[in-house]
Design a protein around this motif. Structure first.
Motif, PDB file in Angstrom:
ATOM      1  N   ASN A   1      12.745   3.406  -8.203  1.00  0.00           N
ATOM      2  CA  ASN A   1      13.097   3.211 -10.099  1.00  0.00           C
ATOM      3  C   ASN A   1      12.401   1.313  -9.900  1.00  0.00           C
ATOM      4  OD1 ASN A   1      12.991   2.708 -12.596  1.00  0.00           O
ATOM      5  ND2 ASN A   1      15.423   2.083 -12.422  1.00  0.00           N
ATOM      6  N   PHE A   2      11.126   1.720 -10.265  1.00  0.00           N
ATOM      7  CA  PHE A   2      10.540   0.250 -10.929  1.00  0.00           C
ATOM      8  C   PHE A   2      11.034  -0.533 -12.821  1.00  0.00           C
ATOM      9  CE2 PHE A   2       8.047   2.292  -7.096  1.00  0.00           C
ATOM     10  CZ  PHE A   2       8.714   1.419  -6.216  1.00  0.00           C
ATOM     11  N   GLU A   3      11.253  -0.543 -12.241  1.00  0.00           N
ATOM     12  CA  GLU A   3      11.887  -1.612 -13.648  1.00  0.00           C
ATOM     13  C   GLU A   3      10.636  -2.424 -14.510  1.00  0.00           C
ATOM     14  OE1 GLU A   3      14.944  -4.060 -13.895  1.00  0.00           O
ATOM     15  OE2 GLU A   3      16.350  -2.599 -13.411  1.00  0.00           O
ATOM     16  N   GLN A   4       9.539  -3.113 -13.501  1.00  0.00           N
ATOM     17  CA  GLN A   4       8.256  -3.677 -13.617  1.00  0.00           C
ATOM     18  C   GLN A   4       7.047  -3.209 -13.696  1.00  0.00           C
ATOM     19  OE1 GLN A   4       8.427  -6.066 -16.174  1.00  0.00           O
ATOM     20  NE2 GLN A   4      10.670  -5.731 -17.243  1.00  0.00           N
ATOM     21  N   PRO A   5       6.483  -3.164 -13.877  1.00  0.00           N
ATOM     22  CA  PRO A   5       4.915  -2.766 -12.912  1.00  0.00           C
ATOM     23  C   PRO A   5       4.373  -3.754 -12.178  1.00  0.00           C
ATOM     24  CG  PRO A   5       4.818  -2.628 -15.363  1.00  0.00           C
ATOM     25  CD  PRO A   5       5.822  -3.368 -15.018  1.00  0.00           C
ATOM     26  N   GLU A   6       4.851  -2.498 -10.674  1.00  0.00           N
ATOM     27  CA  GLU A   6       4.317  -3.210  -9.339  1.00  0.00           C
ATOM     28  C   GLU A   6       3.216  -2.616  -8.369  1.00  0.00           C
ATOM     29  OE1 GLU A   6       7.251  -4.835  -6.640  1.00  0.00           O
ATOM     30  OE2 GLU A   6       8.791  -4.428  -7.870  1.00  0.00           O
ATOM     31  N   GLU A   7       2.315  -3.316  -7.782  1.00  0.00           N
ATOM     32  CA  GLU A   7       1.567  -2.847  -6.905  1.00  0.00           C
ATOM     33  C   GLU A   7       2.308  -2.293  -5.580  1.00  0.00           C
ATOM     34  OE1 GLU A   7      -2.323  -1.913  -6.680  1.00  0.00           O
ATOM     35  OE2 GLU A   7      -2.059  -2.884  -8.741  1.00  0.00           O
ATOM     36  N   VAL A   8       2.200  -0.886  -5.450  1.00  0.00           N
ATOM     37  CA  VAL A   8       3.205  -0.565  -4.110  1.00  0.00           C
ATOM     38  C   VAL A   8       1.545   0.376  -3.083  1.00  0.00           C
ATOM     39  CG1 VAL A   8       4.527   2.102  -3.917  1.00  0.00           C
ATOM     40  CG2 VAL A   8       4.249   0.426  -5.514  1.00  0.00           C
ATOM     41  N   ARG A   9       2.095   0.271  -1.428  1.00  0.00           N
ATOM     42  CA  ARG A   9       1.514   1.093  -0.879  1.00  0.00           C
ATOM     43  C   ARG A   9       2.769   1.658   0.096  1.00  0.00           C
ATOM     44  NH1 ARG A   9       0.670  -3.809   0.556  1.00  0.00           N
ATOM     45  NH2 ARG A   9       0.512  -4.373   3.326  1.00  0.00           N
ATOM     46  N   MET A  10       1.800   2.726   0.858  1.00  0.00           N
ATOM     47  CA  MET A  10       2.988   2.704   2.080  1.00  0.00           C
ATOM     48  C   MET A  10       2.010   2.619   3.203  1.00  0.00           C
ATOM     49  SD  MET A  10       4.033   6.863   2.489  1.00  0.00           S
ATOM     50  CE  MET A  10       5.639   6.713   1.007  1.00  0.00           C
ATOM     51  N   GLU A  11       2.451   3.036   4.268  1.00  0.00           N
ATOM     52  CA  GLU A  11       2.120   3.307   5.504  1.00  0.00           C
ATOM     53  C   GLU A  11       2.621   3.539   6.555  1.00  0.00           C
ATOM     54  OE1 GLU A  11       1.456  -1.096   6.926  1.00  0.00           O
ATOM     55  OE2 GLU A  11      -0.222  -1.681   5.712  1.00  0.00           O
ATOM     56  N   VAL A  12       2.115   4.008   7.779  1.00  0.00           N
ATOM     57  CA  VAL A  12       3.053   4.652   8.438  1.00  0.00           C
ATOM     58  C   VAL A  12       2.244   4.186   9.828  1.00  0.00           C
ATOM     59  CG1 VAL A  12       3.356   7.274   9.404  1.00  0.00           C
ATOM     60  CG2 VAL A  12       3.400   7.031   6.345  1.00  0.00           C
ATOM     61  N   THR A  13       3.436   4.279  10.914  1.00  0.00           N
ATOM     62  CA  THR A  13       3.328   3.369  12.151  1.00  0.00           C
ATOM     63  C   THR A  13       4.017   4.450  12.922  1.00  0.00           C
ATOM     64  OG1 THR A  13       4.716   2.788  12.189  1.00  0.00           O
ATOM     65  CG2 THR A  13       3.006   0.873  10.827  1.00  0.00           C
ATOM     66  N   SER A  22      -2.012   5.735   5.692  1.00  0.00           N
ATOM     67  CA  SER A  22      -2.283   4.503   4.371  1.00  0.00           C
ATOM     68  C   SER A  22      -2.329   4.709   3.151  1.00  0.00           C
ATOM     69  CB  SER A  22      -2.330   3.490   5.365  1.00  0.00           C
ATOM     70  OG  SER A  22      -3.826   3.451   4.508  1.00  0.00           O
ATOM     71  N   ARG A  23      -1.844   4.266   2.246  1.00  0.00           N
ATOM     72  CA  ARG A  23      -1.994   4.885   0.931  1.00  0.00           C
ATOM     73  C   ARG A  23      -1.650   4.046  -0.188  1.00  0.00           C
ATOM     74  NH1 ARG A  23       0.079  10.605  -2.461  1.00  0.00           N
ATOM     75  NH2 ARG A  23      -1.542  10.287  -4.136  1.00  0.00           N
ATOM     76  N   ASN A  24      -2.437   3.623  -1.405  1.00  0.00           N
ATOM     77  CA  ASN A  24      -2.438   2.429  -2.049  1.00  0.00           C
ATOM     78  C   ASN A  24      -1.871   3.187  -2.836  1.00  0.00           C
ATOM     79  OD1 ASN A  24      -2.041   1.173  -3.565  1.00  0.00           O
ATOM     80  ND2 ASN A  24      -4.276   0.127  -3.281  1.00  0.00           N
ATOM     81  N   TYR A  25      -0.638   3.570  -3.991  1.00  0.00           N
ATOM     82  CA  TYR A  25      -0.533   4.291  -5.379  1.00  0.00           C
ATOM     83  C   TYR A  25      -0.959   3.668  -6.153  1.00  0.00           C
ATOM     84  CZ  TYR A  25       1.922   7.205  -1.556  1.00  0.00           C
ATOM     85  OH  TYR A  25       2.372   8.016  -0.955  1.00  0.00           O
ATOM     86  N   GLY A  30       9.003   2.652 -13.730  1.00  0.00           N
ATOM     87  CA  GLY A  30       9.453   3.787 -13.555  1.00  0.00           C
ATOM     88  C   GLY A  30      10.261   4.270 -12.188  1.00  0.00           C
ATOM     89  N   ASP A  31      10.579   5.712 -13.119  1.00  0.00           N
ATOM     90  CA  ASP A  31      11.458   6.178 -11.557  1.00  0.00           C
ATOM     91  C   ASP A  31       9.945   7.359 -10.875  1.00  0.00           C
ATOM     92  OD1 ASP A  31      14.059   4.998 -12.296  1.00  0.00           O
ATOM     93  OD2 ASP A  31      14.241   8.039 -13.683  1.00  0.00           O
ATOM     94  N   GLN A  32      10.250   7.326  -9.653  1.00  0.00           N
ATOM     95  CA  GLN A  32       9.174   7.562  -9.277  1.00  0.00           C
ATOM     96  C   GLN A  32       9.505   7.567  -7.798  1.00  0.00           C
ATOM     97  OE1 GLN A  32       5.716   6.886  -9.758  1.00  0.00           O
ATOM     98  NE2 GLN A  32       6.531   5.958 -11.600  1.00  0.00           N
ATOM     99  N   VAL A  33       9.217   9.488  -7.628  1.00  0.00           N
ATOM    100  CA  VAL A  33       9.256   9.975  -5.556  1.00  0.00           C
ATOM    101  C   VAL A  33       7.987  10.194  -5.104  1.00  0.00           C
ATOM    102  CG1 VAL A  33       9.876  12.318  -4.951  1.00  0.00           C
ATOM    103  CG2 VAL A  33      10.907  11.166  -7.048  1.00  0.00           C
ATOM    104  N   PHE A  34       8.133   9.740  -3.834  1.00  0.00           N
ATOM    105  CA  PHE A  34       6.463   9.342  -2.856  1.00  0.00           C
ATOM    106  C   PHE A  34       6.943  10.609  -1.511  1.00  0.00           C
ATOM    107  CE2 PHE A  34       7.823   4.923  -5.039  1.00  0.00           C
ATOM    108  CZ  PHE A  34       6.173   5.027  -5.527  1.00  0.00           C
ATOM    109  N   THR A  35       6.016  11.468  -1.373  1.00  0.00           N
ATOM    110  CA  THR A  35       6.297  11.868  -0.943  1.00  0.00           C
ATOM    111  C   THR A  35       5.295  11.839   0.520  1.00  0.00           C
ATOM    112  OG1 THR A  35       4.442  13.513  -1.871  1.00  0.00           O
ATOM    113  CG2 THR A  35       7.241  14.302  -2.820  1.00  0.00           C
ATOM    114  N   PHE A  36       5.737  13.056   1.355  1.00  0.00           N
ATOM    115  CA  PHE A  36       4.736  12.164   2.860  1.00  0.00           C
ATOM    116  C   PHE A  36       4.444  13.460   3.119  1.00  0.00           C
ATOM    117  CE2 PHE A  36       4.475  11.204   7.706  1.00  0.00           C
ATOM    118  CZ  PHE A  36       3.593  10.786   7.302  1.00  0.00           C
TER     119      PHE A  36
END
Length: 65
Positions: A1-13, A22-25, A30-36
């Motif tokens: 849950n992101f109360e304020q807007p934020e830059e989000v990214r995922m890295e897989v090592t 890697s992926r830049n969202y 708000g409420d988010q679900v990140f899938t892989f």
């Protein structure tokens, strides 16, 4: 849950720390679900790092085919 807007990214090592995906969202709010989808990766241990602003969380994932 992101109360304020934020830059989000995922890295897989992989287990030795090499970046395999890697992926830049972008800006998230708000409420988010990140899938892989790891179907293209070989069996093994991987680490998913989700960065949001100046924070991050790491999850260990085992892929077995």
């Amino acid at each position: 849950n992101f109360e304020q807007p934020e830059e989000v990214r995922m890295e897989v090592t992989d287990a030795v720390g090499q970046l395999v995906a890697s992926r830049n969202y972008g800006l998230i709010h708000g409420d988010q679900v990140f899938t892989f989808d790891g179907t293209s990766l070989q069996s093994g241990i991987y680490y998913l790092k989700l960065y949001s602003g100046d924070r991050f969380t790491t999850k260990r994932v085992v892929i077995s085919h």
